[in-house]
Enzyme design. Sequence first.
Site, PDB file in Angstrom:
ATOM      1  N   GLU A   2       0.813  -1.203   0.000  1.00 22.38           N
ATOM      2  CA  GLU A   2       0.000   0.000   0.000  1.00 22.38           C
ATOM      3  C   GLU A   2       0.848   1.255   0.000  1.00 22.38           C
ATOM      4  OE1 GLU A   2      -1.329  -1.355   4.107  1.00 22.38           O
ATOM      5  OE2 GLU A   2      -1.631   0.804   4.208  1.00 22.38           O
ATOM      6  N   CYS A  21       0.541   3.055   8.623  1.00 26.14           N
ATOM      7  CA  CYS A  21       1.336   2.019   7.955  1.00 26.14           C
ATOM      8  C   CYS A  21       0.749   0.632   8.109  1.00 26.14           C
ATOM      9  CB  CYS A  21       2.725   1.956   8.581  1.00 26.14           C
ATOM     10  SG  CYS A  21       3.494   3.527   8.727  1.00 26.14           S
TER      11      CYS A  21
HETATM   12  N1  SAH Z   1      10.815   1.553   8.752  1.00 29.05           N
HETATM   13  C1  SAH Z   1      10.889   2.968   8.631  1.00 29.05           C
HETATM   14  C2  SAH Z   1       9.821   3.603   7.762  1.00 29.05           C
HETATM   15  C3  SAH Z   1       8.401   3.156   7.917  1.00 29.05           C
HETATM   16  S1  SAH Z   1       7.338   3.794   9.139  1.00 29.05           S
HETATM   17  C4  SAH Z   1      10.938   3.621   9.988  1.00 29.05           C
HETATM   18  O1  SAH Z   1      10.822   2.916  10.972  1.00 29.05           O
HETATM   19  O2  SAH Z   1      11.139   4.823  10.076  1.00 29.05           O
HETATM   20  C5  SAH Z   1       7.141   5.510   8.928  1.00 29.05           C
HETATM   21  C6  SAH Z   1       6.935   6.229  10.255  1.00 29.05           C
HETATM   22  O3  SAH Z   1       5.636   5.930  10.827  1.00 29.05           O
HETATM   23  C7  SAH Z   1       7.934   5.821  11.309  1.00 29.05           C
HETATM   24  O4  SAH Z   1       8.376   6.954  12.016  1.00 29.05           O
HETATM   25  C8  SAH Z   1       7.139   4.901  12.200  1.00 29.05           C
HETATM   26  O5  SAH Z   1       7.727   4.767  13.448  1.00 29.05           O
HETATM   27  C9  SAH Z   1       5.786   5.589  12.194  1.00 29.05           C
HETATM   28  N2  SAH Z   1       4.656   4.773  12.614  1.00 29.05           N
HETATM   29  C10 SAH Z   1       4.454   3.449  12.475  1.00 29.05           C
HETATM   30  N3  SAH Z   1       3.293   3.060  13.013  1.00 29.05           N
HETATM   31  C11 SAH Z   1       2.723   4.164  13.520  1.00 29.05           C
HETATM   32  C12 SAH Z   1       1.505   4.434  14.210  1.00 29.05           C
HETATM   33  N4  SAH Z   1       0.650   3.457  14.502  1.00 29.05           N
HETATM   34  N5  SAH Z   1       1.249   5.697  14.564  1.00 29.05           N
HETATM   35  C13 SAH Z   1       2.117   6.703  14.272  1.00 29.05           C
HETATM   36  N6  SAH Z   1       3.267   6.517  13.629  1.00 29.05           N
HETATM   37  C14 SAH Z   1       3.581   5.267  13.264  1.00 29.05           C
END
Ligand code: SAH
Length: 348
Positions: free
Chosen positions: A91, A334
């Site tokens: 996605e 995500c």
């Molecule tokens: N693996 C990478 C990129 C993907 S996630 C990373 O960890 O940065 C992109 C961003 O969304 C990251 O900062 C992650 O920590 C955040 N994220 C993931 N799940 C989330 C959620 N449920 N609420 C808010 N931010 C979230």
Amino acid sequence: MSLLELLSMSQAEMGELLASWGQPAFRKKQLFSWLHQGTPFEQMLNLPNALRVRLRAEASENTVSVLETIESKIDGTVKLLYRLLDGNVIEGVLMRYKHGNTLCLSTQVGCKMGCAFCASTLDGCVRNLSAGEMLGQVVCANRVLGEGERVHNIVLMGSGEPLDNYENTTRFLRLLREPDGVNIGLRNVSLSTCGLVPQMYAFADEDLPVTLSVSLHAPNDDVRRKIMPVANRYSIEELIGACKNYIGKTGRRVIFEYALISGVNASVAQAHELSTLLRGMQCHVNLIPLNSVPERGLQGVSEREVSAFKAALEERHISVTRRREMGDDIEGACGQLRRKYIANTENE
Ligand code: SAH
């Protein structure tokens, strides 16, 4: 061979392939440019018919395709569900800001980093995406936007850990900025990492000066280890060292992502601890309201708590913004949409 493999190739590699088919050197630029516009072989009008026939015979036309688009009624954000050739589904999110269209891309099917708040990692990592599959998402999004519109900015913040798929991600970034391709300058690209320290050092030497976003989410190792398994591998001290190296090599400030989670990392005392950690660094903090993921049982904080945390950082001169929530009505977080899609199709 599939069209996706062609999409993963640099112009030089495409030139070698075409030379082995007896084609002149100038054809590589033509083919490269058509492929990056998403044009079917048949409509590559400046290529001789014999070459188009050969391409059709050698390469299946199949590529990344859009399975479903869901548009937010609140802000026009579009959630995209793509199908890959092997049937996997990924996605992305297309956000329309005043300063241009921003596409959030996935770099892996799933993720193996195991962050406690993230839906992408719930079923582990299925596989890496190829550079062509990453580029295919941009080509698809340009199509969805239609005539006269295009993607201007890319954020590698969809499913997956980009630096855990290092070779393909760096290859993709080199393709992205090609003037004959989709031509997106790396100034307009952000790469988000959970903090794979050795890869961050290597990446700083690639001459790919994107904005580095680092998912920090905690002011100290104890808190970080509770929510991010990667914190058991690298301490915050090592992580900050890698960030400073990136800033030194690229001259660009680093963005720290910080999702506020109730009872875990969101107190004013923790904001003070964070400000001490980041003092004097060329950086910016992005406060993210947690998108609650029911499977995870973690909760976000109230607007008042966000403001208090933000004010505590500002008082100590840390540059900070609160990220706008986009696509809240379409499961923008995500991995949420993919999971729902898989669950629904499994129930059919
Ligand atoms: N693996 C990478 C990129 C993907 S996630 C990373 O960890 O940065 C992109 C961003 O969304 C990251 O900062 C992650 O920590 C955040 N994220 C993931 N799940 C989330 C959620 N449920 N609420 C808010 N931010 C979230």
